[in-house]
Motif scaffolding. Structure first.
Motif, short mmCIF file in Angstrom:
data_model
loop_
_atom_site.label_atom_id
_atom_site.label_comp_id
_atom_site.label_asym_id
_atom_site.label_seq_id
_atom_site.Cartn_x
_atom_site.Cartn_y
_atom_site.Cartn_z
N VAL A 40 -9.04 3.34 -4.80
CA VAL A 40 -7.91 4.14 -5.25
C VAL A 40 -7.47 5.04 -4.10
O VAL A 40 -8.25 5.87 -3.62
CB VAL A 40 -8.28 4.98 -6.49
N ALA A 41 -6.24 4.86 -3.65
CA ALA A 41 -5.66 5.65 -2.56
C ALA A 41 -4.14 5.45 -2.60
O ALA A 41 -3.64 4.61 -3.36
CB ALA A 41 -6.21 5.19 -1.21
N VAL A 42 -3.45 6.20 -1.78
CA VAL A 42 -1.99 6.06 -1.71
C VAL A 42 -1.67 4.71 -1.05
O VAL A 42 -2.13 4.44 0.06
CB VAL A 42 -1.36 7.21 -0.89
N PRO A 43 -0.92 3.86 -1.72
CA PRO A 43 -0.58 2.57 -1.12
C PRO A 43 0.39 2.73 0.05
O PRO A 43 1.28 3.57 0.01
CB PRO A 43 0.07 1.78 -2.25
N ALA A 44 0.18 1.91 1.08
CA ALA A 44 1.13 1.85 2.19
C ALA A 44 2.15 0.76 1.88
O ALA A 44 3.32 0.87 2.22
CB ALA A 44 0.42 1.54 3.50
N ASP A 45 1.68 -0.28 1.27
CA ASP A 45 2.48 -1.43 0.85
C ASP A 45 1.57 -2.24 -0.07
O ASP A 45 0.49 -1.78 -0.42
CB ASP A 45 2.97 -2.24 2.06
N GLY A 46 1.95 -3.43 -0.41
CA GLY A 46 1.13 -4.24 -1.30
C GLY A 46 -0.14 -4.76 -0.66
O GLY A 46 -1.01 -5.29 -1.34
N GLN A 47 -0.28 -4.63 0.67
CA GLN A 47 -1.42 -5.19 1.37
C GLN A 47 -2.41 -4.16 1.91
O GLN A 47 -3.42 -4.53 2.49
CB GLN A 47 -0.93 -6.06 2.54
N GLY A 48 -2.11 -2.88 1.77
CA GLY A 48 -3.02 -1.88 2.31
C GLY A 48 -2.71 -0.48 1.81
O GLY A 48 -1.81 -0.27 0.99
N PHE A 49 -3.48 0.47 2.33
CA PHE A 49 -3.39 1.86 1.90
C PHE A 49 -2.93 2.72 3.07
O PHE A 49 -3.14 2.38 4.23
CB PHE A 49 -4.76 2.33 1.40
N ARG A 50 -2.35 3.86 2.76
CA ARG A 50 -1.77 4.73 3.77
C ARG A 50 -2.85 5.40 4.63
O ARG A 50 -3.85 5.88 4.14
CB ARG A 50 -0.91 5.79 3.12
N PHE A 51 -2.57 5.42 5.94
CA PHE A 51 -3.38 6.14 6.91
C PHE A 51 -2.40 6.97 7.74
O PHE A 51 -1.57 6.41 8.45
CB PHE A 51 -4.17 5.19 7.80
#
Length: 169
Positions: free
Chosen positions: A62-73
């Motif tokens: 569970v994290a902020v999504p960056a897109d459908g393939q990963g999470f925001r960094f």
């Protein structure tokens, strides 16, 4: 990057990580070849789930999504997580998406999805799950175009999505 609070609990199970923080250290733009993206070295740690009673093993990140393939960094970067070398009670297992159980997920944790441990086409229940977690992180090159020092971080947590299995199973 903060991954999870160690020793998170869900029902009769306890999830722990070998590391709860991943530190990429200082990233200097003069050490990076100008390119479209900056790919940081893969980081690896271990995940363990211990249950009092046998449980079906399913995980999500569970994290902020960056897109459908990963999470925001950071503001523009993305991190991807993959579960590898998973075993339930010493037996090798694969992963399937809880949302599409007939499809192999190849261990990639995607935003909004849970992965279910499976063997021989069926969900696996057990008392102990172990897996290696690989994190791949990338940033657009222009994310390094700052005047001074800037902190880039991602935050997220693992959740165990499992239920105890009745003793008859």
């Amino acid at each position: 990057m903060l991954l999870a609070t160690p020793d998170a609990q869900a029902e009769n199970c306890r999830l722990s990580l070998s590391q709860s923080h991943i530190d990429y250290g200082a990233i200097r733009r003069d050490a990076v070849v100008e390119n479209v993206a900056v790919v940081l070295a893969t980081r690896t740690f271990n995940l363990t789930v211990l249950c009092v009673e046998p449980a079906a093993m399913a995980l999500r990140f569970v994290a902020v999504p960056a897109d459908g393939q990963g999470f925001r960094f950071g503001r523009e970067g993305r991190l991807r997580l993959r579960l590898k070398h998973a075993q339930v009670d010493g037996r090798a297992v694969g992963w399937a998406s809880a949302q599409a159980p007939d499809e192999s997920a190849k261990g990639q944790l995607l935003p909004g999805q849970a992965l279910v441990a499976r063997a021989a086409g069926a969900p696996v229940a057990g008392r102990r799950l172990t897996a290696q977690v690989d994190i791949d992180t990338e940033l657009p090159f222009d994310a390094l175009m700052v005047r001074g020092e800037a902190q880039l971080e991602g935050r997220g947590s693992f959740e165990l999505v499992s239920q105890a299995v009745p003793p008859s199973q």
